[in-house]
Write a protein that holds these residues in place. Structure first.
Motif, PDB file in Angstrom:
ATOM      1  N   TYR A 369       0.793  -1.224   0.000  1.00  0.00           N
ATOM      2  CA  TYR A 369       0.000   0.000   0.000  1.00  0.00           C
ATOM      3  C   TYR A 369       0.832   1.284   0.000  1.00  0.00           C
ATOM      4  O   TYR A 369       0.281   2.371   0.148  1.00  0.00           O
ATOM      5  CB  TYR A 369      -0.908   0.035   1.245  1.00  0.00           C
ATOM      6  N   GLU A 370       2.158   1.152  -0.122  1.00  0.00           N
ATOM      7  CA  GLU A 370       3.039   2.312   0.007  1.00  0.00           C
ATOM      8  C   GLU A 370       2.831   2.999   1.355  1.00  0.00           C
ATOM      9  O   GLU A 370       2.878   4.225   1.472  1.00  0.00           O
ATOM     10  CB  GLU A 370       2.838   3.300  -1.145  1.00  0.00           C
ATOM     11  N   ALA A 371       2.581   2.208   2.375  1.00  0.00           N
ATOM     12  CA  ALA A 371       2.333   2.732   3.708  1.00  0.00           C
ATOM     13  C   ALA A 371       3.613   3.307   4.307  1.00  0.00           C
ATOM     14  O   ALA A 371       4.702   2.749   4.134  1.00  0.00           O
ATOM     15  CB  ALA A 371       1.793   1.631   4.612  1.00  0.00           C
ATOM     16  N   ASP A 372       3.480   4.417   5.008  1.00  0.00           N
ATOM     17  CA  ASP A 372       4.610   5.047   5.686  1.00  0.00           C
ATOM     18  C   ASP A 372       4.666   4.631   7.144  1.00  0.00           C
ATOM     19  O   ASP A 372       3.630   4.469   7.806  1.00  0.00           O
ATOM     20  CB  ASP A 372       4.501   6.573   5.608  1.00  0.00           C
ATOM     21  N   TYR A 373       5.867   4.449   7.648  1.00  0.00           N
ATOM     22  CA  TYR A 373       6.109   4.157   9.051  1.00  0.00           C
ATOM     23  C   TYR A 373       7.209   5.062   9.584  1.00  0.00           C
ATOM     24  O   TYR A 373       7.855   5.793   8.822  1.00  0.00           O
ATOM     25  CB  TYR A 373       6.511   2.681   9.242  1.00  0.00           C
ATOM     26  N   SER A 374       7.421   4.990  10.882  1.00  0.00           N
ATOM     27  CA  SER A 374       8.470   5.753  11.557  1.00  0.00           C
ATOM     28  C   SER A 374       9.431   4.781  12.236  1.00  0.00           C
ATOM     29  O   SER A 374       9.156   3.580  12.309  1.00  0.00           O
ATOM     30  CB  SER A 374       7.852   6.698  12.599  1.00  0.00           C
ATOM     31  N   ALA A 375      10.531   5.288  12.743  1.00  0.00           N
ATOM     32  CA  ALA A 375      11.501   4.422  13.428  1.00  0.00           C
ATOM     33  C   ALA A 375      12.341   5.245  14.398  1.00  0.00           C
ATOM     34  O   ALA A 375      12.516   6.462  14.214  1.00  0.00           O
ATOM     35  CB  ALA A 375      12.408   3.721  12.424  1.00  0.00           C
ATOM     36  N   ARG A 376      12.864   4.568  15.401  1.00  0.00           N
ATOM     37  CA  ARG A 376      13.817   5.161  16.335  1.00  0.00           C
ATOM     38  C   ARG A 376      14.838   4.103  16.744  1.00  0.00           C
ATOM     39  O   ARG A 376      14.526   2.902  16.800  1.00  0.00           O
ATOM     40  CB  ARG A 376      13.121   5.706  17.586  1.00  0.00           C
ATOM     41  N   ILE A 377      16.069   4.563  17.008  1.00  0.00           N
ATOM     42  CA  ILE A 377      17.056   3.666  17.623  1.00  0.00           C
ATOM     43  C   ILE A 377      16.551   3.346  19.026  1.00  0.00           C
ATOM     44  O   ILE A 377      16.178   4.247  19.778  1.00  0.00           O
ATOM     45  CB  ILE A 377      18.444   4.313  17.661  1.00  0.00           C
ATOM     46  N   ALA A 378      16.542   2.068  19.381  1.00  0.00           N
ATOM     47  CA  ALA A 378      15.914   1.660  20.629  1.00  0.00           C
ATOM     48  C   ALA A 378      16.897   1.338  21.747  1.00  0.00           C
ATOM     49  O   ALA A 378      16.506   1.318  22.913  1.00  0.00           O
ATOM     50  CB  ALA A 378      15.030   0.429  20.378  1.00  0.00           C
ATOM     51  N   ASN A 379      18.166   1.086  21.414  1.00  0.00           N
ATOM     52  CA  ASN A 379      19.105   0.631  22.441  1.00  0.00           C
ATOM     53  C   ASN A 379      19.990   1.736  22.993  1.00  0.00           C
ATOM     54  O   ASN A 379      20.774   1.497  23.920  1.00  0.00           O
ATOM     55  CB  ASN A 379      19.994  -0.491  21.896  1.00  0.00           C
ATOM     56  N   ARG A 380      19.889   2.944  22.443  1.00  0.00           N
ATOM     57  CA  ARG A 380      20.737   4.044  22.901  1.00  0.00           C
ATOM     58  C   ARG A 380      20.200   5.361  22.364  1.00  0.00           C
ATOM     59  O   ARG A 380      19.290   5.383  21.522  1.00  0.00           O
ATOM     60  CB  ARG A 380      22.181   3.849  22.402  1.00  0.00           C
TER      61      ARG A 380
END
Length: 485
Positions: A369-380
């Protein structure tokens, strides 16, 4: 920890802004127990790094308290809104978003009905101990075996999707000596997505029948003593942020509802689901209580105008309950900077590809669907200025993208743990074994504890399904002769 300001990358989409802090967790995207403690992302009181160490990555993580509380809040929002206008609401959890035995029990405990759309989903709900009377069965091509099983166990309602299904359900109900409650799925000509909706005379889709054919279809349902017509059903779209599409669809359905009352009772009206959530900082869905009030007021006004008794009104939210309650953890394997031309004169900018150990097999929505997501570094956390990244999966497919565009600290590197929020809906449900990757486990977290609620698949699991596989005859990948060469 704030990071230094960085200039926007010209390759970034217009909605994506350079964050003041590329470690910050945007409000509305993450489940309610997510926070950073000592730089490490935690969910349900458990550190992401501990989850990765215990269960591996990729890993689906469900915030149990968040999922349970959202289920209760959605039910109460519709209960209260429709009580204010003088009728009742039914809220079905749309199992297609995410269904497991444990999650079905959560939804049942929250007072929700459950909507299923296959024999497998029905089996899961029954295995969870859900009363069959509190189940609804959807689908445009239910098999004879699925219909038989649904009627046999005493399912609460079957949504009729075609003329052929009328006779099939009637025959199954007659065989079992019961009067099966059914709804008729119709197409209102309204299609909604996010803030916009389109109203037409007809819809070209596989589900339901047109409004113009509904009167005859209901007459056919009523001609069978083994069927009890409960009302109309309509679904106008998905990831909907506002109430306007529901209002237009309800107005059209109520006109038909009035016609149908001339031939008998029509106690219910099902307006479907499709309520949206935030996947990126650019998304701003209306709160569910506001949507519920607006829809209730619209239905009440329509009934008053047409001089109709208020029906019980049903809804089928799924994503809005389980979507934000989930996140996926990945481990970064490689990174590479790719120069990309963005002007005719050849001027280019760098896009950093961050490859992780999952991909389209655990989240097919970007590819589908060409869906957009977000992300973050989780360990630091990091004080390095943000860089534009594209999070890619490990599959042998150029379209295998997990997050199309995001700003992460510029020192994101192999071994980092990435968290992608809002993956509770349609990620596990759409998962596959593409490239023979095992589907990840699902872990529920609550109050500092974590437990597996769906076991992950191993290579042995995948090979066990291959009828030609003989473990006793299996060979190592390199022969002794090759090793000695």
């Amino acid at each position: 920890m704030a990071v230094s300001a960085a200039a926007p990358n010209p390759l970034a989409p217009p909605w994506l802004h350079v964050p003041a802090d590329a470690n910050a967790l945007a409000p509305g995207l993450w489940s309610r127990t997510v926070s950073r403690e000592g730089g490490t992302l935690t969910v349900g009181g458990v550190a992401a790094s501990e989850l990765a160490e215990r269960f591996g990555t990729p890993l689906y993580v469900i915030d149990e308290d968040d999922a349970r509380s959202r289920a209760v809040e959605v039910r109460r929002a519709f209960d209260d809104a429709f009580a204010e206008v003088g009728t009742a609401a039914k809220v079905y959890y749309a199992g297609k978003a995410f269904l497991s035995v444990e999650v079905a029990r959560w939804m049942d405990a929250a007072g929700l009905f459950i909507d299923v759309c296959s024999g497998g989903e029905l089996a899961v709900a029954l295995a969870a101990g859900v009363d069959p009377e509190r189940l609804g069965f959807h689908g445009n091509n239910k098999s004879l075996a699925e219909i038989e099983r649904a009627v046999e166990v005493g399912i609460g309602a079957i949504v009729i999707d075609s003329l052929q299904e009328i006779d099939r359900v009637a025959e199954a109900a007659a065989r079992h000596g019961v009067r099966q409650s059914v709804r008729l799925r119709v197409n209102s000509g309204v299609h909604a997505h996010t803030h916009a909706f389109l109203a037409t005379a007809h819809e070209d889709q596989k589900f339901g029948i047109g409004l113009e054919a509904a009167v005859d279809a209901v007459a056919r349902i009523r001609s069978h003593d083994s069927l009890a017509f409960k009302g109309l059903h309509c679904h106008i779209g998905s990831q909907i942020f506002g109430a306007d599409g529901f209002a237009e669809s309800a107005a059209r359905l109520l006109t038909l509802h009035r016609q149908l009352l001339e031939g008998g009772d029509v106690p219910e009206l099902n307006l479907g689901g499709g309520f949206g959530i935030a996947y990126t900082s650019a998304d701003d869905p209306a709160p569910i209580d506001q949507l519920a009030r607006r829809i209730a007021e619209t239905v009440a006004a329509g009934c008053e105008e047409l001089d109709l008794p208020l029906p019980v009104v049903a809804f089928e939210p799924g994503r809005s309950i389980i979507g934000t309650a989930g996140l996926t953890l990945y481990t970064v394997g490689t990174t590479k900077d790719v120069p990309v031309a963005f002007q005719d004169d050849g001027e280019s900018a760098l896009r950093r590809y961050v490859s992780v150990d999952g991909g389209m097999s655990d989240n097919a929505r970007p590819a589908l669907y060409e869906a957009d997501y977000s992300a973050r570094i989780a360990n630091r956390v990091s004080s390095v200025p943000p860089a534009l990244v594209r999070v890619a999966g490990k599959h042998c497919e150029s379209g295998d993208i997990v997050v199309d565009a995001e700003y992460l600290p510029g020192d994101v590197a192999p071994g980092d743990l990435l968290a992608v929020p809002a993956t509770g809906a349609y990620c596990f449900a759409l998962s596959s074994n593409y490239n023979y990757l095992g589907r990840p486990p699902v872990v529920a977290v609550r109050g500092g504890d974590a437990r597996v609620i769906v076991r992950g698949e191993t290579i042995d699991d995948l090979l066990a399904r291959d009828a030609a596989y003989d473990p006793a005859a299996a060979r190592p990948t390199a022969s002794k002769e090759r090793n000695q060469a």
